[in-house]
Scaffold this active site. Structure first.
Site, short mmCIF file in Angstrom:
data_model
loop_
_atom_site.label_atom_id
_atom_site.label_comp_id
_atom_site.label_asym_id
_atom_site.label_seq_id
_atom_site.Cartn_x
_atom_site.Cartn_y
_atom_site.Cartn_z
N ASP A 13 -62.67 32.90 -26.83
CA ASP A 13 -62.76 33.84 -25.70
C ASP A 13 -63.96 33.55 -24.80
OD1 ASP A 13 -60.55 35.47 -26.75
OD2 ASP A 13 -61.99 36.12 -28.27
N HIS A 41 -55.60 32.28 -22.77
CA HIS A 41 -56.48 31.90 -21.68
C HIS A 41 -56.15 32.77 -20.47
CE1 HIS A 41 -57.15 27.53 -23.32
NE2 HIS A 41 -57.77 28.46 -24.01
#
EC number: 6.3.4.4
Length: 431
Positions: A13, A41
């Site tokens: 992340d 993503h």
């Protein structure tokens, strides 16, 4: 031209989608080399459009780029088709997506086993996403997996699935009291799904190496992060693949000597999803501030991310393990309006100081952060486009992270948009 690897340097992340999107217009190929739909993503285009991708490489949003799902990825056919359909409905050209014939297919029994095993693990569960990723990789290593190319030969496919279900159904029925899966039904459903992607199946390793021989640029895009690597992460609280730089070569078929740049992605603070040690985790108003201001919710799981201060120990470890040459620092703007910004520069374990990653998981679980505090800044930095546009205290913070991490901070994200980036060094320029 050489290949370039893009690596998450924390627990995932970090903003890898933003980095890929920034570089995508200057490369010819983007390759996803490991993981499955257990990661996501997020890409924000200049138009303000927001895309969340789980299996398909971020380069799909850049015209003219060929995207490859590499052999190291495990592919859920249903998720793949849903993601393709969602992109096409929003006007994205998906014809530039290829799938390695050697990638493994994630089957319904992988998901079923993943969910029941995690449920029965109780207090010992590791926080899996429940999407079948681990069981699929288990079958790959046990040489019982189903490859993408198998859908091209229905007889071989049926034989492999029947063989796999002889064991899987025993586990599901006799151990976990679940319903058995019918082999014929599984085969029929998969062949129906394959009609939507079999025209994309390719000898990816051949195509990628031929592209490099034509002096085209290949960007290898990892998912998750270094500390989730099955070998180098905080085991057992890790994923089932190798998001590190070594995994890029294995998961794409590109030899390691063809990789010359390793771009690590670092968030300006630290986050983690799921269980596992996290030395700088915050449980106070600062943690709540980072979570709210940074929008820290998992793209794939929807789970709230745990938040903490920047950990230079794991950044330095990531530099070493991956051979990182450059860093892309993301979400620096989130730290605006803080009076001071602590950086973890080391740990104490049972009263003893260390500046290196602990060797054992019991040690990292007991690690207490040693902080160095830098003065914060109050200015809005989201409009900065040059390093000198940043307030002096923000520049000092970046330079200190660079010193501690051991690699040059070449790019800095000051907002979610593609254009909200400061480039200090062009990572695609010849060295």
């Amino acid at each position: 031209m050489p290949a370039i690897v893009l690596i998450g340097a924390q627990w995932g992340d970090e903003g890898k989608g933003k980095a890929t999107d920034l570089l995508g217009g200057r490369v010819q190929w983007v390759v996803r080399y490991q993981g499955g739909n257990n990661a996501g993503h997020t890409v924000v285009l200049p138009t303000g459009e927001n895309f969340a991708l789980h299996l398909i490489p971020s380069g799909i949003l850049t015209p003219g780029v060929t995207n490859v799902i590499g052999n190291g990825v495990v592919v859920d056919p249903g998720v793949l088709l849903t993601e393709l359909r969602g992109l096409e409905e929003r006007g994205v050209d998906t014809e530039r997506l290829l799938i390695s014939a050697d990638a493994h297919l994630l089957m319904p029994y992988h998901v079923a086993i993943d969910k029941v095993v995690e449920r029965y693990a109780g207090s010992k569960k590791i926080g899996t996403t429940g999407r079948g990723i681990g069981p699929c990789y288990q079958d790959k290593i046990a040489r019982q997996g189903i490859r993408v190319a198998d859908v091209l030969d229905p007889a071989v496919l049926a034989e492999k699935i029947e063989g796999a279900l002889e064991l899987k159904n025993q586990v599901l029925v006799k151990i976990y009291n679940r319903k058995a899966l019918e082999p014929a039904e599984v085969v029929e459903n998969l062949l129906e799904q394959a009609e939507g992607f079999k025209h994309r199946i390719a000898d990816a390793r051949l195509l990628l190496n031929q592209a490099l021989e034509r002096d085209e640029i290949v960007l290898l895009e990892g998912s998750q992060g270094t500390l989730l690597d099955v070998d180098h992460g905080t085991y057992p609280y890790v994923t089932s693949s190798n998001p590190t730089a070594g995994g890029a070569s294995v998961g794409s078929g590109i030899g390691p000597t063809r990789i010359t740049t390793v771009l690590g992605i670092l968030k300006a603070y630290t986050t983690r999803v799921g269980s596992g040690p996290f030395p700088t985790e915050l449980f106070d108003e600062h943690g709540a501030y980072l979570a709210k201001t940074g929008g820290e919710v998992g793209v794939t799981t929807g789970r709230a991310r745990r938040c903490g201060w920047f950990d230079a120990v794991i950044a330095r470890y990531a530099t070493r393990v991956n051979g990182i040459t450059d860093y892309f620092l993301t979400k620096l703007d989130v730290l605006s309006s803080l009076e001071t910004v602590p950086i973890c520069v080391g740990y104490t374990i049972d009263g003893k100081r260390t500046d290196e990653m602990p060797m054992t998981q019991s040690d990292i679980a007991r690690a207490e952060p040693v902080y160095e505090e830098l003065p914060g800044w109050w200015e809005d930095i989201s409009g900065a486009r040059e390093f000198d546009d940043l307030p002096a205290k923000a520049r000092d913070y970046v330079l200190r992270l660079e010193e501690l991490a051991g690699a040059h901070v070449s790019c800095i994200g000051v907002g979610p948009g593609r254009d909200q980036t400061i480039v200090r060094r062009d990572v695609l320029a010849p060295s």
